[in-house]
Scaffold this motif. Structure first.
Motif, PDB file in Angstrom:
ATOM      1  N   LYS A 159      57.626  60.825  13.492  1.00 13.54           N
ATOM      2  CA  LYS A 159      56.451  60.705  12.615  1.00 13.54           C
ATOM      3  C   LYS A 159      55.175  60.599  13.448  1.00 13.54           C
ATOM      4  CE  LYS A 159      56.475  58.021   9.064  1.00 13.54           C
ATOM      5  NZ  LYS A 159      56.581  56.803   8.216  1.00 13.54           N
ATOM      6  N   LEU A 160      54.178  61.326  13.000  1.00 11.25           N
ATOM      7  CA  LEU A 160      52.842  61.230  13.577  1.00 11.25           C
ATOM      8  C   LEU A 160      52.006  60.297  12.706  1.00 11.25           C
ATOM      9  CD1 LEU A 160      50.555  62.165  15.490  1.00 11.25           C
ATOM     10  CD2 LEU A 160      50.189  64.088  13.907  1.00 11.25           C
ATOM     11  N   VAL A 161      51.411  59.266  13.316  1.00 11.42           N
ATOM     12  CA  VAL A 161      50.617  58.295  12.569  1.00 11.42           C
ATOM     13  C   VAL A 161      49.247  58.142  13.215  1.00 11.42           C
ATOM     14  CG1 VAL A 161      52.629  57.023  11.749  1.00 11.42           C
ATOM     15  CG2 VAL A 161      51.554  56.371  13.917  1.00 11.42           C
ATOM     16  N   LYS A 162      48.351  57.456  12.517  1.00 15.37           N
ATOM     17  CA  LYS A 162      47.029  57.192  13.063  1.00 15.37           C
ATOM     18  C   LYS A 162      47.087  56.033  14.046  1.00 15.37           C
ATOM     19  CE  LYS A 162      44.498  58.965   9.048  1.00 15.37           C
ATOM     20  NZ  LYS A 162      43.496  58.680   8.001  1.00 15.37           N
ATOM     21  N   ARG A 163      46.040  55.917  14.860  1.00 15.99           N
ATOM     22  CA  ARG A 163      45.999  54.874  15.881  1.00 15.99           C
ATOM     23  C   ARG A 163      46.163  53.476  15.290  1.00 15.99           C
ATOM     24  NH1 ARG A 163      43.720  53.820  20.857  1.00 15.99           N
ATOM     25  NH2 ARG A 163      44.786  55.724  21.458  1.00 15.99           N
ATOM     26  N   ASP A 164      45.601  53.230  14.083  1.00 17.27           N
ATOM     27  CA  ASP A 164      45.691  51.907  13.468  1.00 17.27           C
ATOM     28  C   ASP A 164      47.129  51.492  13.167  1.00 17.27           C
ATOM     29  OD1 ASP A 164      42.972  51.716  13.613  1.00 17.27           O
ATOM     30  OD2 ASP A 164      42.610  52.273  11.515  1.00 17.27           O
ATOM     31  N   ALA A 165      48.018  52.470  13.038  1.00 15.57           N
ATOM     32  CA  ALA A 165      49.432  52.163  12.776  1.00 15.57           C
ATOM     33  C   ALA A 165      50.227  52.033  14.060  1.00 15.57           C
ATOM     34  CB  ALA A 165      50.046  53.250  11.893  1.00 15.57           C
ATOM     35  N   ASN A 166      49.538  52.092  15.200  1.00 10.96           N
ATOM     36  CA  ASN A 166      50.222  52.061  16.497  1.00 10.96           C
ATOM     37  C   ASN A 166      49.584  51.034  17.434  1.00 10.96           C
ATOM     38  OD1 ASN A 166      52.388  53.255  17.948  1.00 10.96           O
ATOM     39  ND2 ASN A 166      50.967  54.473  19.168  1.00 10.96           N
ATOM     40  N   CYS A 167      49.003  49.992  16.855  1.00 14.75           N
ATOM     41  CA  CYS A 167      48.214  49.037  17.634  1.00 14.75           C
ATOM     42  C   CYS A 167      49.064  48.195  18.588  1.00 14.75           C
ATOM     43  CB  CYS A 167      47.434  48.113  16.700  1.00 14.75           C
ATOM     44  SG  CYS A 167      46.088  48.943  15.834  1.00 14.75           S
ATOM     45  N   VAL A 168      50.291  47.842  18.180  1.00 15.29           N
ATOM     46  CA  VAL A 168      51.133  46.995  19.031  1.00 15.29           C
ATOM     47  C   VAL A 168      51.484  47.717  20.329  1.00 15.29           C
ATOM     48  CG1 VAL A 168      53.301  45.750  19.188  1.00 15.29           C
ATOM     49  CG2 VAL A 168      52.042  45.760  17.031  1.00 15.29           C
TER      50      VAL A 168
ATOM     51  N   LEU B 187      50.769  42.316  16.074  1.00 15.44           N
ATOM     52  CA  LEU B 187      51.983  42.113  15.287  1.00 15.44           C
ATOM     53  C   LEU B 187      51.679  41.341  14.003  1.00 15.44           C
ATOM     54  CD1 LEU B 187      54.599  41.229  18.067  1.00 15.44           C
ATOM     55  CD2 LEU B 187      54.784  43.114  16.431  1.00 15.44           C
ATOM     56  N   TYR B 188      50.846  40.314  14.118  1.00 14.10           N
ATOM     57  CA  TYR B 188      50.491  39.526  12.939  1.00 14.10           C
ATOM     58  C   TYR B 188      49.750  40.385  11.919  1.00 14.10           C
ATOM     59  CZ  TYR B 188      48.247  35.954  10.066  1.00 14.10           C
ATOM     60  OH  TYR B 188      47.808  35.210   9.009  1.00 14.10           O
ATOM     61  N   PHE B 189      48.837  41.210  12.397  1.00 15.53           N
ATOM     62  CA  PHE B 189      48.090  42.087  11.507  1.00 15.53           C
ATOM     63  C   PHE B 189      49.025  43.072  10.798  1.00 15.53           C
ATOM     64  CE2 PHE B 189      45.592  45.962  10.689  1.00 15.53           C
ATOM     65  CZ  PHE B 189      44.602  45.431   9.872  1.00 15.53           C
ATOM     66  N   ASP B 190      49.983  43.643  11.547  1.00 12.42           N
ATOM     67  CA  ASP B 190      50.951  44.574  10.945  1.00 12.42           C
ATOM     68  C   ASP B 190      51.808  43.870   9.884  1.00 12.42           C
ATOM     69  OD1 ASP B 190      50.086  46.677  12.430  1.00 12.42           O
ATOM     70  OD2 ASP B 190      51.736  46.652  13.876  1.00 12.42           O
ATOM     71  N   SER B 191      52.216  42.622  10.157  1.00 12.84           N
ATOM     72  CA  SER B 191      53.070  41.897   9.196  1.00 12.84           C
ATOM     73  C   SER B 191      52.309  41.635   7.907  1.00 12.84           C
ATOM     74  CB  SER B 191      53.544  40.590   9.807  1.00 12.84           C
ATOM     75  OG  SER B 191      52.466  39.702  10.041  1.00 12.84           O
TER      76      SER B 191
ATOM     77  N   ARG C 298      48.482  52.365   8.530  1.00 19.05           N
ATOM     78  CA  ARG C 298      49.055  51.032   8.729  1.00 19.05           C
ATOM     79  C   ARG C 298      50.534  51.160   9.060  1.00 19.05           C
ATOM     80  NH1 ARG C 298      51.753  49.023   4.139  1.00 19.05           N
ATOM     81  NH2 ARG C 298      51.675  50.397   2.327  1.00 19.05           N
ATOM     82  N   TRP C 299      51.034  50.158   9.769  1.00 14.86           N
ATOM     83  CA  TRP C 299      52.437  50.184  10.174  1.00 14.86           C
ATOM     84  C   TRP C 299      53.332  49.891   8.978  1.00 14.86           C
ATOM     85  CZ3 TRP C 299      56.758  47.069  10.380  1.00 14.86           C
ATOM     86  CH2 TRP C 299      57.767  47.453  11.271  1.00 14.86           C
ATOM     87  N   CYS C 300      54.403  50.667   8.824  1.00  7.04           N
ATOM     88  CA  CYS C 300      55.383  50.462   7.740  1.00  7.04           C
ATOM     89  C   CYS C 300      56.762  50.273   8.346  1.00  7.04           C
ATOM     90  CB  CYS C 300      55.394  51.661   6.796  1.00  7.04           C
ATOM     91  SG  CYS C 300      53.839  51.935   5.931  1.00  7.04           S
ATOM     92  N   PRO C 301      57.585  49.425   7.768  1.00  6.05           N
ATOM     93  CA  PRO C 301      58.925  49.190   8.326  1.00  6.05           C
ATOM     94  C   PRO C 301      59.816  50.405   8.156  1.00  6.05           C
ATOM     95  CG  PRO C 301      58.678  48.058   6.220  1.00  6.05           C
ATOM     96  CD  PRO C 301      57.331  48.602   6.575  1.00  6.05           C
ATOM     97  N   PRO C 302      60.847  50.529   8.974  1.00  4.42           N
ATOM     98  CA  PRO C 302      61.783  51.647   8.852  1.00  4.42           C
ATOM     99  C   PRO C 302      62.741  51.445   7.686  1.00  4.42           C
ATOM    100  CG  PRO C 302      62.524  50.155  10.550  1.00  4.42           C
ATOM    101  CD  PRO C 302      61.202  49.624  10.080  1.00  4.42           C
ATOM    102  N   PRO C 303      63.527  52.460   7.330  1.00  3.81           N
ATOM    103  CA  PRO C 303      64.543  52.283   6.274  1.00  3.81           C
ATOM    104  C   PRO C 303      65.564  51.222   6.670  1.00  3.81           C
ATOM    105  CG  PRO C 303      64.200  54.611   6.794  1.00  3.81           C
ATOM    106  CD  PRO C 303      63.472  53.838   7.836  1.00  3.81           C
ATOM    107  N   ASN C 304      66.288  50.727   5.685  1.00  6.65           N
ATOM    108  CA  ASN C 304      67.306  49.708   5.943  1.00  6.65           C
ATOM    109  C   ASN C 304      68.320  50.206   6.966  1.00  6.65           C
ATOM    110  OD1 ASN C 304      66.161  47.924   4.147  1.00  6.65           O
ATOM    111  ND2 ASN C 304      67.425  48.583   2.419  1.00  6.65           N
ATOM    112  N   SER C 305      68.721  49.298   7.851  1.00  4.73           N
ATOM    113  CA  SER C 305      69.706  49.531   8.916  1.00  4.73           C
ATOM    114  C   SER C 305      69.201  50.497   9.984  1.00  4.73           C
ATOM    115  CB  SER C 305      71.047  50.033   8.352  1.00  4.73           C
ATOM    116  OG  SER C 305      70.965  51.399   7.955  1.00  4.73           O
TER     117      SER C 305
END
Length: 349
Positions: A303-312, A341-345, A186-193
């Motif tokens: 970072k290498l992620v799975k396809r589900d975290a790269n849907c947008v 985007l909605y799904f990631d949020s 799943r998509w995760c937000p980046p660190p602050n700033s």
């Protein structure tokens, strides 16, 4: 019945030996063969002789295989002949199409480059207005040397090299690049700033082209920028995603984002990007371009992620199929990827 084409198989094995002669020029075998059969040229330029050995005749039989698939990786361009060498990637002949009237001067690709401004007029085609500019520059450089023009003194060149080296070392000290492999789905937000760049590619066989999609988000999941664009026809998904990664980074830098978490779902591409070894694959020059772009960032994490975290990014790459010109979104959610985007949020909230 699964029978091999023995002739093609044999040529492939012999071509591998020829490739070793091009790459391992410090080996004893190379030194012996070069002294005997091609003392004043390289392996791709030599021709067979009547009194050569059976081993050499076998290796030289695979020379056309290498000629059809090899082209120069330019580098500083001092060893690449502008007219006769194959050096232009993604081009049918890999060579300059239209030659000038006078060809007595053996031009090198390095003569297209301005050592002070670090600019290169890459002549993928020598026709038209841009081609005229290239030949004008070449003619000027030739006359500068032949007719007594002044070249830069070695002391000045040494000082420039020292200054550039000091600048590079200072930049490397300031740059922090983190390499990480993730199993997140799943998509995760980046660190602050910081900001997160996701990229992906799609292949459209019916249109003979590819699609590139990329999106940049902040720590709140808000879209800072996105792009959907068509790419060239590619041979496989690896080439498509390498080109997508480079285009995504160029887009990020163009709109002013220099602290990035770079995410993709291609292990082969990201492993090549994170490797410190010289990449000798046919996509190696593009990998080097990407590594240079990453090195120019102020902060980066790959970072290498799975396809589900790269849907947008995948949605934007697929959207490129129905567009003609590049489409950009700045601080606005791209309509083709609203559902993703909605799904990631929902996931990270």
């Amino acid at each position: 019945m699964g029978l091999r084409d023995l002739k093609a198989f044999n040529l492939a094995m012999l071509a591998k030996q020829g490739w070793r002669l091009l790459q391992n020029q410090g080996s004893l075998v190379f030194k012996c063969l070069k002294a005997r059969y091609f003392p004043r040229c390289n392996f791709l330029e030599t021709v067979d002789s009547l009194n050569s050995s059976f081993i050499w005749k076998s290796i030289i039989a695979a020379q056309p295989v290498l000629k059809n698939g090899c082209y120069w990786r330019v580098g500083d361009g001092t060893s690449v002949r502008l007219m006769s060498d194959s050096w232009i990637p993604n081009h049918p002949t890999k060579k300059i199409l239209v030659h000038p009237v006078e060809e007595k001067w053996e031009w090198r690709v390095s003569e297209l480059m301005d050592p002070e401004l670090r600019e290169a007029d890459w002549a993928e085609s020598s026709r038209g207005h841009s081609g005229t500019k290239v030949w004008a520059k070449l003619w000027k450089l030739k006359n500068k040397i032949i007719h007594g023009g002044k070249l830069q003194a070695p002391t000045q060149l040494n000082k420039q090299a020292s200054d550039l080296l000091a600048e590079f070392q200072q930049a490397q000290e300031q740059l922090t690049i983190v390499h990480r492999t993730s199993t997140e789905s799943r998509w995760c937000p980046p660190p602050n700033s910081k900001f997160k760049l996701n990229f992906d590619a799609a292949i459209f066989l019916d249109l003979k082209c590819s699609g590139i999609g990329a999106i940049i988000c902040n720590e709140n999941g808000e879209v800072m920028g996105a792009i959907s664009t068509k790419g060239p026809q590619v041979q496989d998904s690896t080439e498509a995603k390498v080109l997508a990664c480079r285009r995504a980074l160029e887009f990020s830098i163009d709109i002013g984002f220099f602290e990035l978490v770079i995410e993709g779902d291609s292990a082969q591409v990201l492993n090549s990007l994170m490797s410190s070894d010289t990449n000798l694959s046919w996509l190696g020059h593009i990998i080097v371009d990407i590594q240079c772009l990453v090195a120019g960032l102020h902060w980066a994490e790959v970072k290498l992620v799975k396809r589900d975290a790269n849907c947008v990014a995948h949605s934007l790459a697929r959207y490129a199929k129905i567009i003609v010109d590049d489409v950009f979104w700045l601080e606005d959610s791209p309509p083709p990827a609203l559902e993703a985007l909605y799904f990631d949020s929902l996931q990270f909230q």
